[in-house]
Design a protein around this motif. Structure first.
Motif, mmCIF file in Angstrom:
data_model
loop_
_atom_site.group_PDB
_atom_site.id
_atom_site.type_symbol
_atom_site.label_atom_id
_atom_site.label_comp_id
_atom_site.label_asym_id
_atom_site.label_seq_id
_atom_site.Cartn_x
_atom_site.Cartn_y
_atom_site.Cartn_z
ATOM 1 N N SER A 30 0.866 -1.181 0.000
ATOM 2 C CA SER A 30 0.000 0.000 0.000
ATOM 3 C C SER A 30 0.904 1.234 0.000
ATOM 4 O O SER A 30 2.121 1.118 0.157
ATOM 5 C CB SER A 30 -0.915 0.022 1.231
ATOM 6 N N GLN A 31 0.314 2.401 -0.136
ATOM 7 C CA GLN A 31 1.115 3.625 -0.126
ATOM 8 C C GLN A 31 1.804 3.827 1.203
ATOM 9 O O GLN A 31 2.971 4.197 1.261
ATOM 10 C CB GLN A 31 0.232 4.841 -0.434
ATOM 11 N N ARG A 39 -8.659 1.682 0.987
ATOM 12 C CA ARG A 39 -7.687 2.711 0.597
ATOM 13 C C ARG A 39 -6.797 2.164 -0.515
ATOM 14 O O ARG A 39 -6.127 1.145 -0.342
ATOM 15 C CB ARG A 39 -6.824 3.117 1.790
ATOM 16 N N PHE A 40 -6.791 2.856 -1.625
ATOM 17 C CA PHE A 40 -5.991 2.435 -2.774
ATOM 18 C C PHE A 40 -5.066 3.575 -3.152
ATOM 19 O O PHE A 40 -5.374 4.731 -2.860
ATOM 20 C CB PHE A 40 -6.925 2.050 -3.934
ATOM 21 N N PRO A 41 -3.932 3.303 -3.736
ATOM 22 C CA PRO A 41 -3.524 2.063 -4.411
ATOM 23 C C PRO A 41 -3.119 0.944 -3.440
ATOM 24 O O PRO A 41 -2.664 1.208 -2.333
ATOM 25 C CB PRO A 41 -2.324 2.502 -5.242
ATOM 26 N N GLN A 42 -3.294 -0.277 -3.952
ATOM 27 C CA GLN A 42 -2.826 -1.494 -3.307
ATOM 28 C C GLN A 42 -2.307 -2.415 -4.400
ATOM 29 O O GLN A 42 -2.743 -2.327 -5.549
ATOM 30 C CB GLN A 42 -3.943 -2.227 -2.562
ATOM 31 N N ASP A 100 -5.052 0.863 -8.749
ATOM 32 C CA ASP A 100 -4.654 2.256 -8.507
ATOM 33 C C ASP A 100 -5.717 3.030 -7.735
ATOM 34 O O ASP A 100 -6.777 2.493 -7.401
ATOM 35 C CB ASP A 100 -4.254 2.950 -9.814
ATOM 36 N N LYS A 101 -5.429 4.287 -7.455
ATOM 37 C CA LYS A 101 -6.344 5.108 -6.646
ATOM 38 C C LYS A 101 -7.699 5.303 -7.314
ATOM 39 O O LYS A 101 -8.689 5.585 -6.652
ATOM 40 C CB LYS A 101 -5.706 6.452 -6.305
ATOM 41 N N ASN A 102 -7.764 5.134 -8.635
ATOM 42 C CA ASN A 102 -9.023 5.230 -9.376
ATOM 43 C C ASN A 102 -9.705 3.877 -9.548
ATOM 44 O O ASN A 102 -10.648 3.743 -10.327
ATOM 45 C CB ASN A 102 -8.785 5.877 -10.740
ATOM 46 N N GLN A 120 -14.448 -0.778 -11.873
ATOM 47 C CA GLN A 120 -13.961 -0.278 -10.590
ATOM 48 C C GLN A 120 -14.268 -1.188 -9.415
ATOM 49 O O GLN A 120 -13.706 -0.998 -8.340
ATOM 50 C CB GLN A 120 -14.507 1.126 -10.329
#
Length: 149
Positions: A30-31, A39-42, A100-102, A120
């Protein structure tokens, strides 16, 4: 191409052993280096310790989703996408999923991008196989998310 792990930190790692067979070593990233479910990114990296046919990977993915109560109507379209993405695995190969975060998902095989899924909900659902509280291998889950139990 950028390394999908370059901006991520390892959360935990675990080896899956079934009976007396070593199947794979896995690592979650993870970040922050901390696990937070939404919570992303992972990224999840799996380093295989045995040969596994692509069809067996697909079947196992489907079985795990069914065990977690995910509706077949939801994952059926993903199965055909995964059939086009997943390779046959040889001992020593690695497969990595980066979300990713998206919430866009990319698969990498031995460091090379081999496919993506833009739905998603896919990445979160795929990661549930390892990270859901009701997953098949809770000891592996606990190590991956940093609980070490």
């Amino acid at each position: 191409m950028a390394d999908p792990l370059s901006e991520l930190n390892k959360v935990g790692e675990a080896k899956l052993q079934v009976l007396f067979w070593d199947v794979y070593n896995s690592s979650l990233y993870s970040q922050t280096g901390q696990y937070q479910a939404e919570r992303f990114p992972q990224a999840l990296k799996i380093d295989y310790l045995r040969n596994i046919d692509a069809n067996d990977l697909i079947e196992k993915t489907q079985d795990e989703w069914e065990k977690l109560g995910i509706e077949k109507v939801k994952f059926t379209p993903w199965i055909s996408l995964l059939t086009d993405i997943f390779p046959d695995i040889k001992k020593g190969d690695s497969l990595l999923l980066s979300v990713d975060k998206n919430l866009q998902s990319e698969f990498f095989f031995n460091g090379k991008k081999i496919g993506e899924i833009t739905d998603q909900t896919f990445g979160k659902t795929f990661l549930r196989i390892w990270l859901d509280e009701n997953c098949r291998y809770p000891k592996v889950r606990n190590k991956l998310i940093g609980l070490k139990k």
